[in-house]
Each structure stands twice: as structure tokens, then as C-alpha cells.
Design an enzyme around this catalytic site. Structure first.
Site, PDB file in Angstrom:
ATOM      1  N   TRP A 124      -0.687  -6.090  -5.882  1.00 25.11           N
ATOM      2  CA  TRP A 124      -1.656  -6.035  -4.783  1.00 25.11           C
ATOM      3  C   TRP A 124      -1.121  -5.336  -3.539  1.00 25.11           C
ATOM      4  O   TRP A 124      -1.793  -5.285  -2.524  1.00 25.11           O
ATOM      5  CB  TRP A 124      -2.077  -7.461  -4.406  1.00 25.11           C
ATOM      6  N   ASP A 125       0.116  -4.805  -3.596  1.00 25.12           N
ATOM      7  CA  ASP A 125       0.769  -4.235  -2.412  1.00 25.12           C
ATOM      8  C   ASP A 125       0.968  -5.308  -1.346  1.00 25.12           C
ATOM      9  O   ASP A 125       0.726  -5.087  -0.159  1.00 25.12           O
ATOM     10  CB  ASP A 125      -0.044  -3.061  -1.857  1.00 25.12           C
ATOM     11  N   TYR A 126       1.435  -6.473  -1.776  1.00 23.43           N
ATOM     12  CA  TYR A 126       1.675  -7.599  -0.866  1.00 23.43           C
ATOM     13  C   TYR A 126       3.143  -7.598  -0.409  1.00 23.43           C
ATOM     14  O   TYR A 126       3.939  -8.472  -0.754  1.00 23.43           O
ATOM     15  CB  TYR A 126       1.341  -8.922  -1.557  1.00 23.43           C
ATOM     16  N   MET A 183       3.800  -1.455  -0.301  1.00 23.98           N
ATOM     17  CA  MET A 183       4.561  -0.801   0.738  1.00 23.98           C
ATOM     18  C   MET A 183       3.814  -0.909   2.068  1.00 23.98           C
ATOM     19  O   MET A 183       3.481  -1.964   2.506  1.00 23.98           O
ATOM     20  CB  MET A 183       4.840   0.663   0.393  1.00 23.98           C
TER      21      MET A 183
END
Length: 654
Positions: free
Chosen positions: A332-334, A1
């Protein structure tokens, strides 16, 4: 996010007040000149201005024209949420429209910075907004069926932190009574809604008579988070016209193997960044973020489509035209944090309409706007696999052949950097015990180096395109992170006994998942990154051949200190003008800068009172009027060392 702190690191009523004498001319366009009617100047988000009154030859003469203070500042304390100021003003019909972190909407005189009106939706300021108190701007719509001078002939739309869509009369700031319930529509009726954790930070998209909103959803809180639905509302009435879900519904279903029903635990996959609009094609281009929870995907098997993607929706119906996933089964929150950018490029004598989409990975994807097909070949390459129980990593990820990666994606022991031997030794000691196989190395129990880290690569700052030079200008971060997943039965004890020197580490429960999460910047005892500088770059990419034309360090972690190399993280995007200039703030310094589009040479900078963590804009009032460049200067809601401000600053030539 969204980006989190990297440093120590419906209400009962609303208020609107106006200054009638100053508001009389609102809604009347000024002849000639150039407005800035959308967040990215045009609905497709190129962030290009045809103005050249301010140019390479005279930009060094820029002076402050006016400063407007919003008065909206909230410090971080036990009973308040810290505010930032990330608005990009829009200019239409001779009025400048801004927002504050409190969701106040303000109309300003663009020549003097004098307030014409202000509307306060009275949002709850103590809620659990993962982004802090921020808003990036408003959108506008002209009702062709309503005569000029009539109420709400032109409307200003804002989506609020407490999940409301509000329509205001552009001339007075008064809510449009025929829109929803006295000017507002509730956005809370989504699956698994959580107050505060489900909120809005970006301006809506507007196409024809539709206003379209996504949502921002907190990171890492739990497995079953609110759904990331994208919704379109009638711009006149506020009636829901369609909705589209990036992820399948979170419901119990047959297992498919004759066993008991299973529940798919996830949420988010939400569209929190800026959307791009193509009215000619009746398309809206939507960037989507990661599914929940960010760092453990065992409860959301598969690729998690359409999270971490750019998707094209038919605007009239909300049906999917095509989608392209930039990261499969994200761990990885990519996010696709950067807004899509629409333009056309020339290749082999052909004109190709494209959508440009960047990612926190540092990859830039250039896709055919009609079909989603890559303009440059994209290869699915094998990537490291998880050793965490229950996790099933995607076997491959998409690697574009061009442009090359714009951020660091691998760090060896020999590459470790530090200003002192003790710094380098400390960095190597941690790295020797961690998983470190380059980009897409999955989180692990013992610790993983994620490179790029959660701030990118490319974040929400996005990019600007110059149709004259055919160059795309992108600011990127080189800031690796340490990530670990922690068994839930060990989480409380580990968090209670955290290393006191780890002042930037973040622990979150990821409730409902078997593993909690820890992440922290990969820094040495000197507090500088363990990777070599520069830690922030500004790059120019030729979209025709996918090659990098130039790169320069951007910003500094310690301005004036010759022992700290240049280049630092930036959160605030560029614009480009026909005057041969790139304007960009957003740096940790904090400075507002102008660069030469041809060479990347810095040719102007001015220090701001606080970080200009916003995308600037520019306009000219009439053919003989002055050109102004404006930036919001308020500091960042999650960078605690930065001072806070409430200033909107306009610059012009003497």
C-alpha cells in the site's frame, strides 16, 4: 516511498559566493537565547522550544520581521521539473542555514534575513526525481580538533538530489577541501543505481564524528530498484565507516527445495525520512520505507524486513540493535514516513525512554528506546488476503492497543459523503464494485479502496512533543485512494484509454513485475473526497496513557467557502513551544497557524503567498533579543494548483 502528486494532482564544477563583510561574525555564538541546531531542534527530534517570549497572550500580535527570496523556482513543463520549498532552517553560532529545491545552501543573518553566503552544487534539474526539486535541510558538526576561526571548524552537511554528500565551511560556504574529493563524496555506488530515481531529500544525521545518510527512491518504477543502503561517513575525511542494508541483497540464491536458483526481485526499503540520534546510547533510529514495487509483492516473498520499520543501529558500527516492523509485506506504500521522536514518559512510577514512530496507516507506535518492546500492547491481527495471482499476503499486521488510530481506517457504503446526491451516488457506485474490507485490504485487479491512502495517516510531517504537558501533537490526513493492479499485457491499452475525467489518476509500469499499477484519490464528481470530513486533523495525544486529549480540523480545501467543510490534507509538520503554542503550516489553504496546546483552539493565522509545506522553527538571539518564528513558503512540488514562491518568512512581535 514518498507522497506523489495528488492533484493535476556529478557536475563539472560548483559555485560558491560570499558577502565577506556580512560573514565576519558567522561562527561566533550569541550569548543566551536559544538556537535551533537540528532539523527537530534536538537530535532526537522533539521539535520543542523552551522559548516563551511569544505565547498564547501575545501571539495574535505577530508581524512579518523579514522575508528572504531564494530566487530558486522551477515550474512544471516539458523540459523542467517543478520545485518546492520544504527546508527547515537551522540556527547555530548566529547564522541561519537554509536550502532550496535546487540544493543551494544559504547562510542568512537571523535578525535581518540578509544573505551572508550562498553555495550552489549545480545539481541536474531535469532528472527523474520522484519528489520533484525539493530538499528539507542541512545538518551541522563542530570539529573539536580544529581551532575556532580555522576553515571548517564548523561544517554544514547537505545530501543532494544527484546523490552527493557535501561538506561546507559554516562561516563562508566554501567546500571543506579535506572532505572526500574537494568537499564532496559520491553516493552513487549502490546496487542497481539509477540516476535521478536514487536521490536524497533529507538532512543527514550527525553523531560524534559520523555523518549518516539514507536515500529517497522513486515509487513504482520497477521491481529491481536501487538498494536502500544506510551509510556512515567520517565527518572529517568523508571515508566510508559502515553501511547497513534494510533488505537482503538482490542476488541469485538456491531455492532451498533442490530446484533451480531464484532471484529475489526488489529494492528500496530505503531510509528517506529524518533519522533520530541518541548520543548517550550511541544509537541512531532509522525509519524505513516500502520495498519495490509498491503494489505487487509476489517477487519479494515474506515480511520484507526491514522495510516499513523503525530500526535502532549502533552508531559506531552500524550493526542492528533492534528493529520493529510496522507493516509486513507492504502492498500500500505505507512508509515509515514520519521521523522517529525520542523522549521519556512516566508509567506506573517508572521513567521509560521511548521512540515514537508514526505511519501512513494512522497508527502511532510507542516503543522502548533500549529494547524496541512496545510500551502499550500490540496485537498481530488477521487481515484481508490477496486474490492476485502470485501474491502472498502477510496473514497478520500489528495493531497497537494505544493510542487509537489517528486516521480513518474503514469506509462503508453508508459512510460515503458528498455535497450533492449525484456525488454520493457516484462514490457508492464505484465502492460497490471494489474490494473494501478496511485497512490492509490488498490491491486487486477489480479495484481496492485503500484507507488510509498513500498520503496517510501520518506522512513526513511527523509530530512535536511538549515535555511540560506530556502531549504529542500530530497532523494527519483522511484521504482514501482507489488502487488497481493491471496485467502487463493490458497496461498500455488501459492507460491510452483512461477516463478523461480522471485527472488525478496515476499509472505506472512496475517493470519486471507481472502487474502494473493504477492509483487515484477516491473523489466524487465535485472533486472532494468521498469520505466524510474533516479530511485533515491536528490531534493531541497523552503519551503516558495513550489517549487522545483533543482533535481539531486542520486547514481547508476551499477557504471562505461555507459549503466545503474544514479539514484538508497537510504536508508540513508542527513545532511546540514553552509559550503554550503549536505552530504549523503545510495546509492546502495556505495558512500558517498557531494553536493552544491545552485546548487545540486556533489563536493565530496568517495567509501565505504559497503553501508553507515545511516544518517551521523558532529561535531567540541572546537573552534580551527577540524570538522569531520562521517558515519556508514555496508551495509543493507535486500539488499543481498551488502557486509557487521562493520565500523564507520570519515573524516576531512588534
Amino acid at each position: 516511498m514518498r507522497f506523489f502528486w495528488i492533484f493535476i494532482i556529478f557536475p563539472a564544477c560548483s559555485l560558491s559566493y560570499a558577502l565577506p563583510a556580512l560573514a565576519q561574525n558567522a561562527g561566533h555564538p550569541v550569548a543566551g537565547g536559544d538556537d535551533w541546531p537540528s532539523y527537530g531542534h534536538d537530535p532526537g527530534g522533539m521539535r520543542y522550544s523552551p522559548l516563551d517570549q511569544i505565547n498564547r497572550g501575545n501571539v495574535a500580535q505577530l508581524k512579518v520581521a523579514w522575508v528572504y527570496h531564494t530566487g530558486d523556482i522551477s515550474p512544471d513543463s516539458d523540459d523542467t521539473v517543478r520545485s518546492g520549498l520544504e527546508t527547515t532552517p537551522i540556527l547555530v553560532d548566529g547564522t541561519l542555514y537554509i536550502t532550496t529545491g535546487f540544493n543551494r545552501v544559504i547562510g542568512l543573518d537571523p535578525e535581518t534575513g540578509t544573505q551572508r553566503w550562498s553555495y550552489d552544487p549545480l545539481v541536474e534539474q531535469q532528472a527523474d526525481y520522484g519528489d520533484g526539486l525539493i530538499n528539507r535541510g542541512v545538518s551541522t558538526w563542530l570539529d573539536p580538533t580544529r581551532a575556532a576561526g580555522k576553515p571548517c571548524h564548523r561544517r554544514i552537511f547537505e545530501a543532494t538530489l544527484d546523490a552527493r554528500l557535501i561538506a561546507l565551511d559554516a562561516a563562508t560556504g566554501t567546500p571543506c577541501a579535506d572532505f572526500g574529493d574537494r568537499g564532496q563524496v559520491s553516493l552513487r555506488n549502490v546496487a542497481r543505481y539509477l540516476a535521478g530515481q536514487y536521490h536524497m531529500t533529507s538532512p543527514p544525521a550527525v553523531i560524534d564524528d559520523l555523518v549518516i545518510v539514507g536515500s529517497a527512491i522513486n515509487d513504482n518504477s520497477r521491481a529491481a530498484m536501487p538498494g536502500g543502503v544506510v551509510r556512515a561517513f567520517d565527518a572529517r575525511t568523508g571515508a566510508l565507516r559502515w553501511s547497513w542494508e534494510p533488505l537482503p541483497p538482490n542476488v541469485e540464491s538456491a531455492s532451498g527445495d533442490g530446484g533451480a536458483a531464484k532471484k529475489w526481485y526488489t529494492g528500496a526499503g530505503n531510509a528517506w525520512s529524518i533519522m533520530a540520534v541518541d548520543a548517550e546510547r550511541d544509537m541512531i533510529y532509522v525509519p524505513t520505507g516500502s520495498a519495490s514495487p509498491d503494489y505487487y509483492g509476489g517477487l519479494r516473498p515474506g515480511d520484507d524486513k526491514w522495510a516499513d520499520s523503525v530500526v535502532a543501529l549502533h552508531a559506531k558500527t552500524g550493526t542492528l540493535a533492534w528493529g520493529f516492523q510496522l507493516v509486513h509485506h507492504d502492498l500500500w506504500d505505507y512508509d515509515s514516513a514520519s521521523p522517529p521522536l525520542l523522549t521519556s514518559i512516566q508509567q506506573n512510577g517508572r521513567t521509560i525512554p521511548v521512540v515514537v514512530q508514526g505511519n501512513k496507516t494512522g497508527f502511532l507506535y510507542i516503543l522502548n528506546r533500549d529494547t524496541g518492546e512496545p510500551v502499550f500492547p500490540i496485537e498481530e491481527r488477521a487481515v484481508p488476503q490477496s486474490d492476485v495471482p502470485g501474491e502472498v499476503t502477510s496473514p497478520t499486521q500489528p495493531f497497537p492497543s494505544a493510542p487509537p488510530a489517528l486516521a480513518l481506517q474503514r469506509l462503508s457504503l453508508d459512510d460515503v459523503w458528498g455535497p450533492r446526491p449525484a456525488d454520493r451516488d457516484a462514490c457508492r457506485q464505484w465502492l460497490e464494485g471494489a474490494r473494501n474490507e478496511g485497512i490492509f485490504t490488498p490491491p486487486s485487479v477489480k479495484g481496492t479502496l485503500t484507507i488510509p491512502g498513500v498520503v496517510g495517516g501520518m506522512n513526513w510531517s511527523g509530530y512535536a512533543y511538549d515535555p511540560g504537558t506530556k502531549l504529542l501533537f500530530v497532523n494527519t490526513n483522511n484521504f482514501p485512494f482507489k488502487v488497481r493492479v493491471i496485467p502487463q499485457d493490458k497496461f498500455a491499452d488501459e492507460r491510452a484509454h483512461r477516463d478523461p475525467a480522471d485527472d488525478m489518476g496515476e499509472y505506472t509500469r512496475q517493470a519486471g513485475a507481472p502487474f502494473a499499477m493504477y492509483r487515484s484519490p477516491f473523489r466524487s464528481p465535485s472533486k472532494l473526497p468521498c469520505s466524510a470530513p474533516p479530511w485533515g486533523m491536528l490531534s493531541a495525544i497523552d503519551l503516558g496513557d495513550g489517549k487522545i486529549r483533543w482533535q481539531v480540523p486542520l486547514g481547508s480545501f476551499a477557504p471562505g467557502n461555507a459549503h466545503v467543510p474544514p479539514g484538508a490534507i497537510s504536508l508540513g509538520g508542527p513545532i511546540v513551544t514553552a509559550g503554550g503554542l503549536i505552530f504549523i503550516g503545510g495546509t492546502y489553504d495556505p495558512f500558517f497557524r498557531a494553536f493552544d496546546v491545552e485546548t487545540g483552539k486556533e489563536i493565530w493565522k496568517v495567509q501565505l503567498p504559497a503553501g508553507g509545506n515545511a516544518t517551521p522553527m523558532t529561535y531567540q538571539l541572546g537573552l534580551k533579543g527577540k524570538q522569531y518564528v520562521v517558515i519556508a513558503d514555496g508551495g509543493h512540488a507535486k500539488i499543481m494548483e498551488e502557486p509557487q514562491s521562493d520565500a523564507i518568512v520570519a515573524y516576531t512581535l512588534p
